[in-house]
Write an enzyme that holds these catalytic residues in place. Structure first.
Site, PDB file in Angstrom:
ATOM      1  N   GLU A  19      93.136 104.118  23.071  1.00 43.25           N
ATOM      2  CA  GLU A  19      94.500 103.916  22.423  1.00 43.25           C
ATOM      3  C   GLU A  19      95.601 104.039  23.513  1.00 43.25           C
ATOM      4  O   GLU A  19      96.909 104.085  23.333  1.00 43.25           O
ATOM      5  CB  GLU A  19      94.796 104.967  21.302  1.00 43.25           C
ATOM      6  CG  GLU A  19      94.102 104.722  20.037  1.00 43.25           C
ATOM      7  CD  GLU A  19      94.247 105.765  19.056  1.00 43.25           C
ATOM      8  OE1 GLU A  19      95.075 106.719  19.493  1.00 43.25           O
ATOM      9  OE2 GLU A  19      93.714 105.598  17.818  1.00 43.25           O
ATOM     10  N   HIS A  52      98.784 112.649  20.222  1.00 41.05           N
ATOM     11  CA  HIS A  52      98.206 112.168  18.688  1.00 41.05           C
ATOM     12  C   HIS A  52      97.180 112.904  18.217  1.00 41.05           C
ATOM     13  O   HIS A  52      96.347 113.445  19.170  1.00 41.05           O
ATOM     14  CB  HIS A  52      97.641 110.486  18.911  1.00 41.05           C
ATOM     15  CG  HIS A  52      96.675 110.234  17.669  1.00 41.05           C
ATOM     16  ND1 HIS A  52      97.223 110.316  16.591  1.00 41.05           N
ATOM     17  CD2 HIS A  52      95.289 109.972  17.712  1.00 41.05           C
ATOM     18  CE1 HIS A  52      96.198 110.122  15.587  1.00 41.05           C
ATOM     19  NE2 HIS A  52      95.050 109.737  16.354  1.00 41.05           N
ATOM     20  N   HIS A  81      95.362 115.400  14.580  1.00 38.21           N
ATOM     21  CA  HIS A  81      94.882 115.145  13.207  1.00 38.21           C
ATOM     22  C   HIS A  81      95.117 116.610  12.353  1.00 38.21           C
ATOM     23  O   HIS A  81      94.048 117.175  12.256  1.00 38.21           O
ATOM     24  CB  HIS A  81      93.522 114.827  13.074  1.00 38.21           C
ATOM     25  CG  HIS A  81      93.045 113.742  13.737  1.00 38.21           C
ATOM     26  ND1 HIS A  81      91.645 113.281  14.021  1.00 38.21           N
ATOM     27  CD2 HIS A  81      93.735 112.389  14.093  1.00 38.21           C
ATOM     28  CE1 HIS A  81      91.630 112.203  14.835  1.00 38.21           C
ATOM     29  NE2 HIS A  81      92.958 111.774  14.872  1.00 38.21           N
ATOM     30  N   HIS A  94      95.370 109.418   8.440  1.00 42.49           N
ATOM     31  CA  HIS A  94      94.854 109.508   9.904  1.00 42.49           C
ATOM     32  C   HIS A  94      95.463 110.687  10.563  1.00 42.49           C
ATOM     33  O   HIS A  94      94.471 111.546  11.047  1.00 42.49           O
ATOM     34  CB  HIS A  94      95.171 107.941  10.439  1.00 42.49           C
ATOM     35  CG  HIS A  94      94.610 107.923  11.837  1.00 42.49           C
ATOM     36  ND1 HIS A  94      94.777 106.722  12.650  1.00 42.49           N
ATOM     37  CD2 HIS A  94      93.955 108.757  12.767  1.00 42.49           C
ATOM     38  CE1 HIS A  94      94.026 106.721  13.900  1.00 42.49           C
ATOM     39  NE2 HIS A  94      93.586 108.156  13.878  1.00 42.49           N
TER      40      HIS A  94
END
Length: 269
Positions: A119, A142, A144, A214
């Site tokens: 990413e 990023h 979760h 996500h």
């Protein structure tokens, strides 16, 4: 070969902080397998010796031309690498990359030929925008967070600022330490240009963006700042879910009480 960190205390501190946050992500259960990414702009810490280091792998296309990143340097988590391993051995599970003069490629310069996160284009697009805006923010994250992701499976929470107001109301610290709230990006294919563009749009208004079903994407002054914002939002989500599990819907702070906080602490919203 000696590490690029040797004799560079400021750079080592940044990488140590990245490793510390990676450990927190794993301990919180937010980084299953190789989930999550970290990218930090370290250009300000680069000296002339590093600038003259040769690439240790063939240059790779970014997939987009990012003119504000010319000659920039970034620490990136490696693709397929686990956060729990990044926490223990950051230079064996991440790499330092340099953006080439054409602004369309990058090359790995240290310490090992660890390919950056898949990413990377999305992260670099955000960094490019931050530089264009003259922002002091240097880190993108990023991850979760379980409870926050769970809340995106409830359609009413995906309306603009519904989750922001709910999470702010659970505990004063959330509004104080994540004062811009939480942006929402409807479900979009992971790693896609569409997801990157939607995230960029939301980051114009928010520091933390929720990707439906996500995870979250956060920007911060440094990696700890980005983590802290996600952490306080996650705490509020846990309070809400725990209340629901006990059989009641938490009432939260009132609009008046939150407005009082905004005035008292000079918050932006």
């Amino acid at each position: 070969m000696k590490s690029i960190l040797t004799g560079r205390d400021a750079l080592k501190t940044v990488v140590d902080n990245i490793a510390e946050v990676a450990g927190y992500l794993w301990q919180n259960g937010w980084a299953e397998r190789n989930g999550g990414n970290i990218t930090v702009n370290i250009t300000e810490l680069i000296d002339e010796e590093i600038r003259h280091l040769p690439a240790i792998a063939a240059r790779k296309p970014i997939g987009v031309t990012l003119t504000a990143l010319r000659g920039g340097y970034f620490f990136c988590k490696g693709t397929g690498k686990r956060m729990r391993d990044l926490a223990r051995q950051p230079m064996q599970n991440g790499a330092v990359i340099r953006i080439t003069d054409d602004c369309a490629h990058y090359e790995i310069i240290a310490d090992n030929t660890i390919m950056p996160t898949s990413e990377l284009p999305s992260h670099l697009m955000v960094h490019n925008r931050l530089i264009e805006q003259g922002s002091p923010y240097r880190a993108t994250l990023h991850t979760h967070p379980t409870e926050l992701i769970a809340m995106t499976h409830h359609r009413p929470f995906l309306e603009k600022d519904v989750l922001t107001q709910l999470l702010w109301s659970m505990i004063p610290e959330t509004k104080a330490f994540c004062p811009l709230g939480l942006g929402i990006v409807p479900y979009t294919l992971a790693g896609s240009v569409q997801l990157a563009n939607a995230t960029l749009s939301q980051l114009e208004e928010y520091d933390v963006v929720m990707w439906e079903k996500h995870g979250v994407f956060a920007k911060g002054l440094d990696i700890m700042d980005a983590f802290d914002q996600v952490d306080v939002l996650s705490k509020s989500a846990k309070i809400y879910i725990n209340g629901c599990a006990m059989g009641f819907r938490p009432e939260g702070m009132s609009v008046e009480q939150m407005s009082e906080m905004t005035r008292a602490f000079n918050l932006p919203k």
